[in-house]
Design a protein around this motif. Structure first.
Motif, PDB file in Angstrom:
ATOM      1  N   ALA A   1     -32.656 -18.541 -40.928  1.00  0.00           N
ATOM      2  CA  ALA A   1     -32.963 -18.585 -39.653  1.00  0.00           C
ATOM      3  C   ALA A   1     -34.148 -17.686 -39.423  1.00  0.00           C
ATOM      4  CB  ALA A   1     -31.152 -17.435 -39.195  1.00  0.00           C
ATOM      5  N   PRO A   2     -34.825 -18.285 -38.444  1.00  0.00           N
ATOM      6  CA  PRO A   2     -36.198 -17.554 -37.920  1.00  0.00           C
ATOM      7  C   PRO A   2     -36.302 -15.819 -37.941  1.00  0.00           C
ATOM      8  CG  PRO A   2     -35.462 -19.152 -36.140  1.00  0.00           C
ATOM      9  CD  PRO A   2     -34.406 -19.371 -37.324  1.00  0.00           C
ATOM     10  N   GLY A   3     -36.808 -15.376 -37.992  1.00  0.00           N
ATOM     11  CA  GLY A   3     -37.270 -14.282 -37.742  1.00  0.00           C
ATOM     12  C   GLY A   3     -36.255 -13.480 -38.579  1.00  0.00           C
ATOM     13  N   ARG A   4     -35.813 -13.579 -39.526  1.00  0.00           N
ATOM     14  CA  ARG A   4     -34.764 -12.921 -40.714  1.00  0.00           C
ATOM     15  C   ARG A   4     -35.508 -12.572 -42.181  1.00  0.00           C
ATOM     16  NH1 ARG A   4     -31.783 -10.042 -37.921  1.00  0.00           N
ATOM     17  NH2 ARG A   4     -30.178 -10.112 -39.078  1.00  0.00           N
ATOM     18  N   PRO A   5     -34.973 -12.228 -43.062  1.00  0.00           N
ATOM     19  CA  PRO A   5     -33.948 -10.878 -43.174  1.00  0.00           C
ATOM     20  C   PRO A   5     -34.769  -9.603 -42.428  1.00  0.00           C
ATOM     21  CG  PRO A   5     -35.091 -11.017 -45.285  1.00  0.00           C
ATOM     22  CD  PRO A   5     -35.661 -12.506 -44.321  1.00  0.00           C
ATOM     23  N   PRO A   6     -34.532  -8.859 -41.808  1.00  0.00           N
ATOM     24  CA  PRO A   6     -34.797  -7.603 -41.499  1.00  0.00           C
ATOM     25  C   PRO A   6     -35.282  -6.660 -42.679  1.00  0.00           C
ATOM     26  CG  PRO A   6     -32.367  -7.446 -40.529  1.00  0.00           C
ATOM     27  CD  PRO A   6     -32.717  -8.994 -41.297  1.00  0.00           C
ATOM     28  N   ARG A   7     -35.770  -5.688 -41.904  1.00  0.00           N
ATOM     29  CA  ARG A   7     -36.361  -5.182 -43.161  1.00  0.00           C
ATOM     30  C   ARG A   7     -34.999  -3.925 -43.648  1.00  0.00           C
ATOM     31  NH1 ARG A   7     -42.692  -2.614 -43.219  1.00  0.00           N
ATOM     32  NH2 ARG A   7     -42.848  -4.014 -44.194  1.00  0.00           N
ATOM     33  N   PRO A   8     -34.568  -3.766 -44.651  1.00  0.00           N
ATOM     34  CA  PRO A   8     -33.620  -2.837 -45.445  1.00  0.00           C
ATOM     35  C   PRO A   8     -33.617  -1.068 -45.058  1.00  0.00           C
ATOM     36  CG  PRO A   8     -34.580  -3.277 -47.707  1.00  0.00           C
ATOM     37  CD  PRO A   8     -35.473  -4.370 -45.919  1.00  0.00           C
ATOM     38  N   GLN A   9     -32.673  -0.713 -45.148  1.00  0.00           N
ATOM     39  CA  GLN A   9     -32.216   0.625 -45.356  1.00  0.00           C
ATOM     40  C   GLN A   9     -32.861   1.234 -46.448  1.00  0.00           C
ATOM     41  OE1 GLN A   9     -32.509   1.859 -41.427  1.00  0.00           O
ATOM     42  NE2 GLN A   9     -32.373   0.100 -41.022  1.00  0.00           N
ATOM     43  N   PRO A  10     -33.669   2.763 -46.128  1.00  0.00           N
ATOM     44  CA  PRO A  10     -33.880   2.742 -47.207  1.00  0.00           C
ATOM     45  C   PRO A  10     -32.534   3.043 -48.154  1.00  0.00           C
ATOM     46  CG  PRO A  10     -34.671   4.087 -46.015  1.00  0.00           C
ATOM     47  CD  PRO A  10     -34.057   3.480 -45.674  1.00  0.00           C
ATOM     48  N   GLY A  11     -32.122   2.440 -49.872  1.00  0.00           N
ATOM     49  CA  GLY A  11     -30.412   3.055 -50.472  1.00  0.00           C
ATOM     50  C   GLY A  11     -30.122   1.691 -50.631  1.00  0.00           C
ATOM     51  N   ASP A  12     -30.868   1.074 -49.919  1.00  0.00           N
ATOM     52  CA  ASP A  12     -30.265  -0.629 -49.790  1.00  0.00           C
ATOM     53  C   ASP A  12     -30.602  -1.259 -50.797  1.00  0.00           C
ATOM     54  OD1 ASP A  12     -28.958  -0.803 -47.325  1.00  0.00           O
ATOM     55  OD2 ASP A  12     -30.749  -2.246 -46.382  1.00  0.00           O
ATOM     56  N   THR A  13     -29.564  -2.295 -51.787  1.00  0.00           N
ATOM     57  CA  THR A  13     -29.625  -2.941 -53.224  1.00  0.00           C
ATOM     58  C   THR A  13     -29.562  -4.669 -52.486  1.00  0.00           C
ATOM     59  OG1 THR A  13     -27.301  -2.790 -53.088  1.00  0.00           O
ATOM     60  CG2 THR A  13     -28.768  -0.835 -54.281  1.00  0.00           C
ATOM     61  N   LEU A  14     -29.530  -5.110 -51.174  1.00  0.00           N
ATOM     62  CA  LEU A  14     -28.990  -5.954 -51.866  1.00  0.00           C
ATOM     63  C   LEU A  14     -30.462  -6.575 -50.498  1.00  0.00           C
ATOM     64  CD1 LEU A  14     -25.148  -6.348 -51.524  1.00  0.00           C
ATOM     65  CD2 LEU A  14     -26.422  -7.179 -53.339  1.00  0.00           C
ATOM     66  N   LEU A  15     -30.836  -8.034 -51.032  1.00  0.00           N
ATOM     67  CA  LEU A  15     -31.474  -8.770 -50.204  1.00  0.00           C
ATOM     68  C   LEU A  15     -30.143  -9.304 -48.713  1.00  0.00           C
ATOM     69  CD1 LEU A  15     -33.753  -9.573 -48.403  1.00  0.00           C
ATOM     70  CD2 LEU A  15     -33.205 -11.993 -49.688  1.00  0.00           C
ATOM     71  N   ARG A  16     -29.957  -9.201 -47.381  1.00  0.00           N
ATOM     72  CA  ARG A  16     -29.185  -9.810 -46.503  1.00  0.00           C
ATOM     73  C   ARG A  16     -30.100 -11.013 -45.659  1.00  0.00           C
ATOM     74  NH1 ARG A  16     -25.349  -6.580 -47.518  1.00  0.00           N
ATOM     75  NH2 ARG A  16     -26.243  -4.161 -47.571  1.00  0.00           N
TER      76      ARG A  16
END
Length: 105
Positions: free
Chosen positions: A13-28
């Motif tokens: 999808a265009p414009g994705r993925p958003p930057r993860p939050q601190p502590g995130d371990t997965l690319l969504r």
């Protein structure tokens, strides 16, 4: 059994993925065309992938950049692409230190 997922650029999808939050371990990832995904073996989630030893913001920014700019994908692996990656790496280091012992690149 080996499990793998191939995600073509056109599936994202265009414009994705958003930057993860601190502590995130997965690319969504988010998909505009999920029917283009190719998988082998069983995998529960096709939208989440571990970052590995790469800084999460760097990985997200690179995927989003190339998903939104098809004409720039040819530079992946080239000298121009390496210079661009070095600039992104320096920018990510200024914005936030990498979490834990992980490194960029």
């Amino acid at each position: 059994m080996t499990r793998s997922v191939v995600v073509p650029w056109a599936a994202l999808a265009p414009g994705r993925p958003p930057r993860p939050q601190p502590g995130d371990t997965l690319l969504r990832l988010a998909y505009a065309r999920p029917e283009l995904l190719r998988r082998r073996g069983l995998r529960w989630r096709l939208d989440q992938f571990p970052f590995g030893p790469v800084h999460p913001w760097f990985l997200n920014d690179v995927v989003r950049y190339h998903a939104d700019r098809p004409g720039h994908r040819a530079a992946i692996g080239s000298e121009a692409g390496r210079r661009w990656r070095a600039a992104l790496r320096a920018d990510a280091a200024r914005v936030a230190p990498p979490p834990g012992p992980a490194s960029i690149g």
